[in-house]
Scaffold this motif. Structure first.
Motif, PDB file in Angstrom:
ATOM      1  N   GLY A 125      43.740  55.073  31.762  1.00  0.00           N
ATOM      2  CA  GLY A 125      45.083  55.302  32.282  1.00  0.00           C
ATOM      3  C   GLY A 125      45.292  54.773  33.682  1.00  0.00           C
ATOM      4  N   ARG A 126      44.236  54.615  34.461  1.00  0.00           N
ATOM      5  CA  ARG A 126      44.354  54.079  35.820  1.00  0.00           C
ATOM      6  C   ARG A 126      44.796  52.619  35.825  1.00  0.00           C
ATOM      7  N   PHE A 127      44.657  51.950  34.676  1.00  0.00           N
ATOM      8  CA  PHE A 127      44.968  50.522  34.599  1.00  0.00           C
ATOM      9  C   PHE A 127      46.249  50.238  33.812  1.00  0.00           C
ATOM     10  N   GLU A 128      47.046  51.239  33.550  1.00  0.00           N
ATOM     11  CA  GLU A 128      48.252  51.064  32.714  1.00  0.00           C
ATOM     12  C   GLU A 128      49.131  49.926  33.250  1.00  0.00           C
ATOM     13  N   ARG A 129      49.560  49.054  32.330  1.00  0.00           N
ATOM     14  CA  ARG A 129      50.461  47.948  32.645  1.00  0.00           C
ATOM     15  C   ARG A 129      51.548  47.888  31.586  1.00  0.00           C
ATOM     16  N   LYS A 130      52.773  48.022  32.004  1.00  0.00           N
ATOM     17  CA  LYS A 130      53.904  47.877  31.082  1.00  0.00           C
ATOM     18  C   LYS A 130      53.736  48.733  29.829  1.00  0.00           C
ATOM     19  N   GLY A 131      53.228  49.940  30.021  1.00  0.00           N
ATOM     20  CA  GLY A 131      53.045  50.866  28.905  1.00  0.00           C
ATOM     21  C   GLY A 131      51.806  50.613  28.080  1.00  0.00           C
ATOM     22  N   ARG A 132      50.984  49.643  28.465  1.00  0.00           N
ATOM     23  CA  ARG A 132      49.776  49.327  27.699  1.00  0.00           C
ATOM     24  C   ARG A 132      48.534  49.721  28.487  1.00  0.00           C
ATOM     25  N   LEU A 133      47.480  50.035  27.737  1.00  0.00           N
ATOM     26  CA  LEU A 133      46.199  50.417  28.329  1.00  0.00           C
ATOM     27  C   LEU A 133      45.113  49.475  27.837  1.00  0.00           C
ATOM     28  N   PRO A 134      44.081  49.245  28.657  1.00  0.00           N
ATOM     29  CA  PRO A 134      42.937  48.491  28.145  1.00  0.00           C
ATOM     30  C   PRO A 134      42.234  49.300  27.053  1.00  0.00           C
ATOM     31  N   THR A 135      41.614  48.609  26.136  1.00  0.00           N
ATOM     32  CA  THR A 135      40.891  49.303  25.059  1.00  0.00           C
ATOM     33  C   THR A 135      39.684  50.042  25.613  1.00  0.00           C
ATOM     34  N   THR A 136      38.980  49.405  26.532  1.00  0.00           N
ATOM     35  CA  THR A 136      37.817  50.019  27.178  1.00  0.00           C
ATOM     36  C   THR A 136      37.826  49.641  28.657  1.00  0.00           C
ATOM     37  N   VAL A 137      36.933  50.282  29.411  1.00  0.00           N
ATOM     38  CA  VAL A 137      36.729  49.965  30.824  1.00  0.00           C
ATOM     39  C   VAL A 137      35.231  49.754  31.038  1.00  0.00           C
ATOM     40  N   ILE A 138      34.920  48.694  31.769  1.00  0.00           N
ATOM     41  CA  ILE A 138      33.530  48.413  32.150  1.00  0.00           C
ATOM     42  C   ILE A 138      33.285  49.072  33.505  1.00  0.00           C
ATOM     43  N   VAL A 139      32.309  49.958  33.569  1.00  0.00           N
ATOM     44  CA  VAL A 139      31.967  50.660  34.809  1.00  0.00           C
ATOM     45  C   VAL A 139      30.690  50.037  35.356  1.00  0.00           C
ATOM     46  N   ILE A 140      30.771  49.492  36.566  1.00  0.00           N
ATOM     47  CA  ILE A 140      29.682  48.707  37.146  1.00  0.00           C
ATOM     48  C   ILE A 140      29.073  49.456  38.320  1.00  0.00           C
ATOM     49  N   SER A 141      27.778  49.719  38.229  1.00  0.00           N
ATOM     50  CA  SER A 141      27.024  50.293  39.347  1.00  0.00           C
ATOM     51  C   SER A 141      26.461  49.144  40.173  1.00  0.00           C
ATOM     52  N   ILE A 142      26.793  49.116  41.449  1.00  0.00           N
ATOM     53  CA  ILE A 142      26.427  48.000  42.320  1.00  0.00           C
ATOM     54  C   ILE A 142      24.973  48.111  42.765  1.00  0.00           C
ATOM     55  N   ASP A 143      24.218  47.021  42.594  1.00  0.00           N
ATOM     56  CA  ASP A 143      22.884  46.910  43.185  1.00  0.00           C
ATOM     57  C   ASP A 143      22.941  46.129  44.489  1.00  0.00           C
ATOM     58  N   GLU A 144      23.734  45.047  44.480  1.00  0.00           N
ATOM     59  CA  GLU A 144      23.873  44.251  45.700  1.00  0.00           C
ATOM     60  C   GLU A 144      25.187  43.478  45.689  1.00  0.00           C
ATOM     61  N   ILE A 145      25.720  43.275  46.892  1.00  0.00           N
ATOM     62  CA  ILE A 145      26.920  42.465  47.110  1.00  0.00           C
ATOM     63  C   ILE A 145      26.579  41.454  48.193  1.00  0.00           C
ATOM     64  N   TYR A 146      26.981  40.208  47.988  1.00  0.00           N
ATOM     65  CA  TYR A 146      26.812  39.228  49.051  1.00  0.00           C
ATOM     66  C   TYR A 146      27.775  38.071  48.871  1.00  0.00           C
ATOM     67  N   CYS A 147      28.029  37.360  49.964  1.00  0.00           N
ATOM     68  CA  CYS A 147      28.923  36.204  49.916  1.00  0.00           C
ATOM     69  C   CYS A 147      28.104  34.958  49.611  1.00  0.00           C
ATOM     70  N   GLN A 148      28.693  34.101  48.799  1.00  0.00           N
ATOM     71  CA  GLN A 148      28.043  32.873  48.368  1.00  0.00           C
ATOM     72  C   GLN A 148      28.348  31.753  49.351  1.00  0.00           C
ATOM     73  N   CYS A 149      27.388  30.899  49.585  1.00  0.00           N
ATOM     74  CA  CYS A 149      27.623  29.692  50.378  1.00  0.00           C
ATOM     75  C   CYS A 149      28.793  28.911  49.775  1.00  0.00           C
ATOM     76  N   ALA A 150      29.693  28.434  50.619  1.00  0.00           N
ATOM     77  CA  ALA A 150      30.930  27.791  50.154  1.00  0.00           C
ATOM     78  C   ALA A 150      30.742  26.332  49.740  1.00  0.00           C
ATOM     79  N   ARG A 151      29.551  25.780  49.855  1.00  0.00           N
ATOM     80  CA  ARG A 151      29.382  24.345  49.639  1.00  0.00           C
ATOM     81  C   ARG A 151      29.775  23.894  48.237  1.00  0.00           C
ATOM     82  N   ALA A 152      29.494  24.713  47.207  1.00  0.00           N
ATOM     83  CA  ALA A 152      29.821  24.295  45.838  1.00  0.00           C
ATOM     84  C   ALA A 152      31.324  24.089  45.666  1.00  0.00           C
ATOM     85  N   LEU A 153      32.128  25.033  46.170  1.00  0.00           N
ATOM     86  CA  LEU A 153      33.579  24.898  46.043  1.00  0.00           C
ATOM     87  C   LEU A 153      34.109  23.794  46.940  1.00  0.00           C
TER      88      LEU A 153
END
Length: 200
Positions: A125-153
């Motif tokens: 219900g937290r993701f309701e859009r125009k009266g529609r809901l996602p079928t499921t929600v993926i819940v992600i437990s974070i192990d690490e976050i980091y920024c990627q070097c921009a050279r590829a883009l």
């Protein structure tokens, strides 16, 4: 062809990572990483399963994920093609990686962690859009976050180009793969109307 088959051989070629490359890693959301991730409407979700790996683009009209707490993200699974490749993998093996992108920026924020799948009504219900809901929600437990070097883009110049001219359409691909059993021109002609009805 000679194969590199030890970590020692690999590291001998590349040397050691710089101090910034090591110190940019967080174990949970921080104010700066939160600002980036909440600005992202597009990410690539990578999963691991018995049949191999799967990389799937995920997009939304606002933040592509919600933060449940500093160590947990939630991603809606909106209507797609029902192959369920990523979801099958998560059910079998929760390891995931995400690459968050923001249009116009060459910075990519990466998250590695573990995921589980839920059809919890309150969370959906937290993701309701125009009266529609996602079928499921993926819940992600974070192990690490980091920024990627921009050279590829930067090399690709992805936000400064439009290379679509002359590329086959999805209809062309489907016609080829089915020996014209699927009418590619008709598929392409009706695709936009079909897709926009089921964005959410």
């Amino acid at each position: 062809m000679e194969q590199i088959d030890t970590i020692e051989a690999l590291e001998a070629l590349y040397g050691t990572p710089s101090e910034p490359a090591l110190r940019k890693v967080a174990r949970r959301m921080t104010p700066t990483y939160r600002k980036w991730i909440m600005a992202s409407r597009l990410c690539v979700l990578t999963t691991v399963g018995e049949g191999g790996t799967d990389g799937s683009p995920r997009g939304d009209d606002g933040p592509v994920v919600q933060e449940l707490d500093p160590g947990t993200l939630a991603m809606p699974d909106w209507h797609g093609n029902n192959r369920l490749d990523s979801l099958r993998n998560i059910v079998k093996d929760g390891r995931v990686s995400l690459m968050f992108m923001v249009a116009g920026s060459n910075t990519v924020i990466r998250v590695n962690g573990s995921a589980r799948l839920t059809a919890d009504a309150e969370l959906r219900g937290r993701f309701e859009r125009k009266g529609r809901l996602p079928t499921t929600v993926i819940v992600i437990s974070i192990d690490e976050i980091y920024c990627q070097c921009a050279r590829a883009l930067l090399r690709a110049g992805i936000w400064q180009r439009d290379d679509r001219a002359g590329l086959p359409t999805i209809g062309d691909i489907l016609a080829e793969m089915t020996d014209d059993e699927i009418d590619g021109k008709e598929y392409d002609r009706t695709w936009t109307a079909r897709a926009t009805k089921t964005l959410w």
